[in-house]
Design a protein around this motif. Structure first.
Motif, PDB file in Angstrom:
ATOM      1  N   ASP A  55       0.840  -1.196   0.000  1.00  0.00           N
ATOM      2  CA  ASP A  55       0.000   0.000   0.000  1.00  0.00           C
ATOM      3  C   ASP A  55       0.880   1.252   0.000  1.00  0.00           C
ATOM      4  O   ASP A  55       1.787   1.389   0.819  1.00  0.00           O
ATOM      5  CB  ASP A  55      -0.905  -0.027   1.237  1.00  0.00           C
ATOM      6  N   THR A  56       0.613   2.174  -0.906  1.00  0.00           N
ATOM      7  CA  THR A  56       1.452   3.372  -1.020  1.00  0.00           C
ATOM      8  C   THR A  56       1.356   4.280   0.200  1.00  0.00           C
ATOM      9  O   THR A  56       2.324   4.960   0.542  1.00  0.00           O
ATOM     10  CB  THR A  56       1.089   4.176  -2.287  1.00  0.00           C
ATOM     11  N   VAL A  57       0.231   4.307   0.871  1.00  0.00           N
ATOM     12  CA  VAL A  57       0.097   5.120   2.085  1.00  0.00           C
ATOM     13  C   VAL A  57       1.003   4.559   3.173  1.00  0.00           C
ATOM     14  O   VAL A  57       1.709   5.300   3.858  1.00  0.00           O
ATOM     15  CB  VAL A  57      -1.370   5.177   2.568  1.00  0.00           C
ATOM     16  N   VAL A  58       1.023   3.253   3.315  1.00  0.00           N
ATOM     17  CA  VAL A  58       1.898   2.620   4.302  1.00  0.00           C
ATOM     18  C   VAL A  58       3.349   2.897   3.953  1.00  0.00           C
ATOM     19  O   VAL A  58       4.155   3.239   4.823  1.00  0.00           O
ATOM     20  CB  VAL A  58       1.630   1.092   4.374  1.00  0.00           C
ATOM     21  N   GLN A  59       3.715   2.771   2.692  1.00  0.00           N
ATOM     22  CA  GLN A  59       5.088   3.019   2.272  1.00  0.00           C
ATOM     23  C   GLN A  59       5.503   4.467   2.535  1.00  0.00           C
ATOM     24  O   GLN A  59       6.656   4.735   2.834  1.00  0.00           O
ATOM     25  CB  GLN A  59       5.255   2.688   0.793  1.00  0.00           C
ATOM     26  N   THR A  60       4.567   5.387   2.449  1.00  0.00           N
ATOM     27  CA  THR A  60       4.881   6.806   2.679  1.00  0.00           C
ATOM     28  C   THR A  60       5.038   7.120   4.161  1.00  0.00           C
ATOM     29  O   THR A  60       5.979   7.796   4.553  1.00  0.00           O
ATOM     30  CB  THR A  60       3.771   7.700   2.085  1.00  0.00           C
ATOM     31  N   TYR A  61       4.143   6.632   4.978  1.00  0.00           N
ATOM     32  CA  TYR A  61       4.114   7.054   6.383  1.00  0.00           C
ATOM     33  C   TYR A  61       4.773   6.101   7.379  1.00  0.00           C
ATOM     34  O   TYR A  61       5.005   6.475   8.504  1.00  0.00           O
ATOM     35  CB  TYR A  61       2.670   7.305   6.818  1.00  0.00           C
ATOM     36  N   PHE A  62       5.065   4.871   6.976  1.00  0.00           N
ATOM     37  CA  PHE A  62       5.686   3.915   7.891  1.00  0.00           C
ATOM     38  C   PHE A  62       7.087   3.567   7.413  1.00  0.00           C
ATOM     39  O   PHE A  62       7.404   2.415   7.129  1.00  0.00           O
ATOM     40  CB  PHE A  62       4.831   2.654   8.040  1.00  0.00           C
ATOM     41  N   ASN A  63       7.928   4.589   7.288  1.00  0.00           N
ATOM     42  CA  ASN A  63       9.323   4.393   6.921  1.00  0.00           C
ATOM     43  C   ASN A  63      10.145   5.508   7.528  1.00  0.00           C
ATOM     44  O   ASN A  63       9.664   6.262   8.372  1.00  0.00           O
ATOM     45  CB  ASN A  63       9.466   4.315   5.399  1.00  0.00           C
ATOM     46  N   GLU A  64      11.363   5.654   7.112  1.00  0.00           N
ATOM     47  CA  GLU A  64      12.231   6.648   7.736  1.00  0.00           C
ATOM     48  C   GLU A  64      12.434   7.905   6.887  1.00  0.00           C
ATOM     49  O   GLU A  64      13.424   8.608   7.043  1.00  0.00           O
ATOM     50  CB  GLU A  64      13.566   6.023   8.093  1.00  0.00           C
ATOM     51  N   ASN A  65      11.491   8.217   6.016  1.00  0.00           N
ATOM     52  CA  ASN A  65      11.592   9.466   5.271  1.00  0.00           C
ATOM     53  C   ASN A  65      11.040  10.615   6.118  1.00  0.00           C
ATOM     54  O   ASN A  65      10.692  10.437   7.278  1.00  0.00           O
ATOM     55  CB  ASN A  65      10.895   9.365   3.892  1.00  0.00           C
ATOM     56  N   ALA A  66      10.923  11.783   5.542  1.00  0.00           N
ATOM     57  CA  ALA A  66      10.471  12.963   6.287  1.00  0.00           C
ATOM     58  C   ALA A  66       9.043  12.806   6.806  1.00  0.00           C
ATOM     59  O   ALA A  66       8.682  13.414   7.800  1.00  0.00           O
ATOM     60  CB  ALA A  66      10.555  14.204   5.400  1.00  0.00           C
ATOM     61  N   PHE A  67       8.236  11.984   6.134  1.00  0.00           N
ATOM     62  CA  PHE A  67       6.862  11.779   6.566  1.00  0.00           C
ATOM     63  C   PHE A  67       6.732  10.632   7.560  1.00  0.00           C
ATOM     64  O   PHE A  67       5.732  10.485   8.213  1.00  0.00           O
ATOM     65  CB  PHE A  67       5.956  11.444   5.360  1.00  0.00           C
ATOM     66  N   GLY A  68       7.727   9.783   7.606  1.00  0.00           N
ATOM     67  CA  GLY A  68       7.646   8.560   8.395  1.00  0.00           C
ATOM     68  C   GLY A  68       7.704   8.758   9.890  1.00  0.00           C
ATOM     69  O   GLY A  68       7.915   9.856  10.404  1.00  0.00           O
ATOM     70  N   ILE A  69       7.528   7.650  10.592  1.00  0.00           N
ATOM     71  CA  ILE A  69       7.541   7.699  12.045  1.00  0.00           C
ATOM     72  C   ILE A  69       8.928   7.403  12.574  1.00  0.00           C
ATOM     73  O   ILE A  69       9.779   6.915  11.914  1.00  0.00           O
ATOM     74  CB  ILE A  69       6.535   6.687  12.643  1.00  0.00           C
TER      75      ILE A  69
END
Length: 67
Positions: free
Chosen positions: A53-67
């Protein structure tokens, strides 16, 4: 109704009605509950779909949007 059959019916209904919300912490373990039944392949399918899922890939990682 047999206990496992009732458990699977309720779990299937939970996902069929789109009640799963991976942004809600208590829901994180729910796809894995199929592993406690005679249908563990459903957990594998759900986890794969969640990880793709692209939303999971965006928000559940170590980028600026991630946790």
């Amino acid at each position: 109704m047999k206990q496992e059959a009732l458990f699977l019916k309720q779990l299937d209904q939970f996902f069929a009605e789109d009640n799963y919300n991976y942004a809600n912490q208590p829901d994180l373990q729910v796809p894995g509950l199929y592993n406690a039944s005679s249908q563990p392949w459903k957990s594998q399918k759900l986890f794969r779909n969640i990880l793709l899922d692209t939303v999971v890939q965006t928000y559940f990682n170590e980028n600026a949007f991630g946790i």
